[in-house]
Enzyme design. Structure first.
Site, PDB file in Angstrom:
ATOM      1  N   ASP A  48       0.865  -1.175   0.000  1.00 43.60           N
ATOM      2  CA  ASP A  48       0.000   0.000   0.000  1.00 43.60           C
ATOM      3  C   ASP A  48       0.908   1.233   0.000  1.00 43.60           C
ATOM      4  O   ASP A  48       2.127   1.116   0.188  1.00 43.60           O
ATOM      5  CB  ASP A  48      -0.881  -0.047   1.257  1.00 43.60           C
ATOM      6  CG  ASP A  48      -1.691   1.204   1.461  1.00 43.60           C
ATOM      7  OD1 ASP A  48      -2.286   1.694   0.484  1.00 43.60           O
ATOM      8  OD2 ASP A  48      -1.725   1.703   2.607  1.00 43.60           O
ATOM      9  N   ASN A  49       0.332   2.406  -0.195  1.00 47.32           N
ATOM     10  CA  ASN A  49       1.128   3.632  -0.219  1.00 47.32           C
ATOM     11  C   ASN A  49       0.990   4.428   1.071  1.00 47.32           C
ATOM     12  O   ASN A  49       1.849   4.370   1.946  1.00 47.32           O
ATOM     13  CB  ASN A  49       0.708   4.486  -1.423  1.00 47.32           C
ATOM     14  CG  ASN A  49       1.344   5.856  -1.427  1.00 47.32           C
ATOM     15  OD1 ASN A  49       2.481   6.016  -0.995  1.00 47.32           O
ATOM     16  ND2 ASN A  49       0.620   6.849  -1.886  1.00 47.32           N
TER      17      ASN A  49
END
Length: 264
Positions: free
Chosen positions: A8-9
């Site tokens: 994920d970011n």
């Protein structure tokens, strides 16, 4: 066996800073988790605008967001919601909403600049729709900077032969920029993916013969956690984590650097 790690970011690779504005009251918040806010409702949907919203500074601040979306043909994606909805249902609201204006987004810009003076990634802007009422209930502006050790960790994992993949609900342009920063193949950079979309990224890799680790921090990672061979929850953002996510994780880490020490 081939191995892949899906990251994920925001909150995972990027230390996340966000400004949320309640359109009706005008109140501004910097300490609310947008996913938790949506998870408490049966009518809210997080919609990411595929647009460089810095361009909004050139427009009249009282212009309706719906007019901007229509005039510039701005694309969008539904990033997170608790219920099934369609892009057409969302489009109907976005093109006809009559309360939210440009300054409801741009009011967050100076606050972000103070929070992140050395901004490395502008994730962009989003809106939270109340689908029952048919309004833009909240606007969100967000940005961030890489957590310490991210570049070294990604380089280390690549040197070990892991396939590195990015899957985030954030704006596609921001995820492509992050891929450039980290030397990740653009084909492995998936922006504006929904909760289900992240799960599909994991499944697609598994179908290609990969054993997959999913690394994330938010409720929109829960389906991918369920699907992955190994799930890793990072709490480096130091925000409260939903029990729904805690129950689905195999490992909990306090620094992204710890990923390289997990054998799977």
């Amino acid at each position: 066996m081939k191995k892949a790690i899906v990251f994920d970011n925001s909150g995972t690779l990027i230390e996340r800073y966000r400004v949320i504005k309640d359109v009706m009251s005008g109140n501004i918040f910097t300490d609310i988790n947008s996913l938790d806010l949506i998870d408490q409702s049966d009518s809210l949907a997080l919609v990411v605008l595929q647009y460089n919203t810095n361009k909004l500074l050139d427009l009249d601040s009282n212009t309706l967001i719906s007019d901007v979306i229509r005039e510039y043909d701005i694309d969008f994606d539904v990033s997170f919601t608790r219920f099934e909805t369609t892009k057409e249902d969302v489009r109907e609201i976005l093109l006809n909403e009559k309360s939210a204006v440009v300054k409801d987004i741009t009011d967050g810009f100076p606050i972000l600049k103070k929070l992140v003076p050395h901004m490395e990634l502008c994730n962009g802007s989003a809106v939270i729709l109340d689908m029952d009422i048919g309004i833009i209930a909240y606007t969100i502006t967000s940005s961030g900077k890489l957590f310490d050790g991210v570049v070294d960790t990604i380089d280390n994992l690549k040197s070990q032969g892991y396939e590195i993949v990015l899957a985030s609900g954030d704006r596609k342009g921001a995820i492509n920029r992050l891929a450039d920063m980290l030397g990740v193949n653009k084909d492995n950079a998936h922006g504006s993916v929904s909760t289900r979309g992240k799960c599909e990224v994991v499944k697609s890799l598994q179908d290609e013969g990969y054993k997959v680790m999913m690394v994330g921090d938010g409720l929109n990672d829960v389906l991918a956690f369920n699907r992955a061979d190994v799930s890793v929850l990072t709490v480096e953002q130091q925000e409260e984590v939903s029990p729904k996510l805690m129950d689905k994780t195999d490992y909990i880490i306090e620094s992204i650097r710890e990923v390289k020490d997990i054998d799977f």
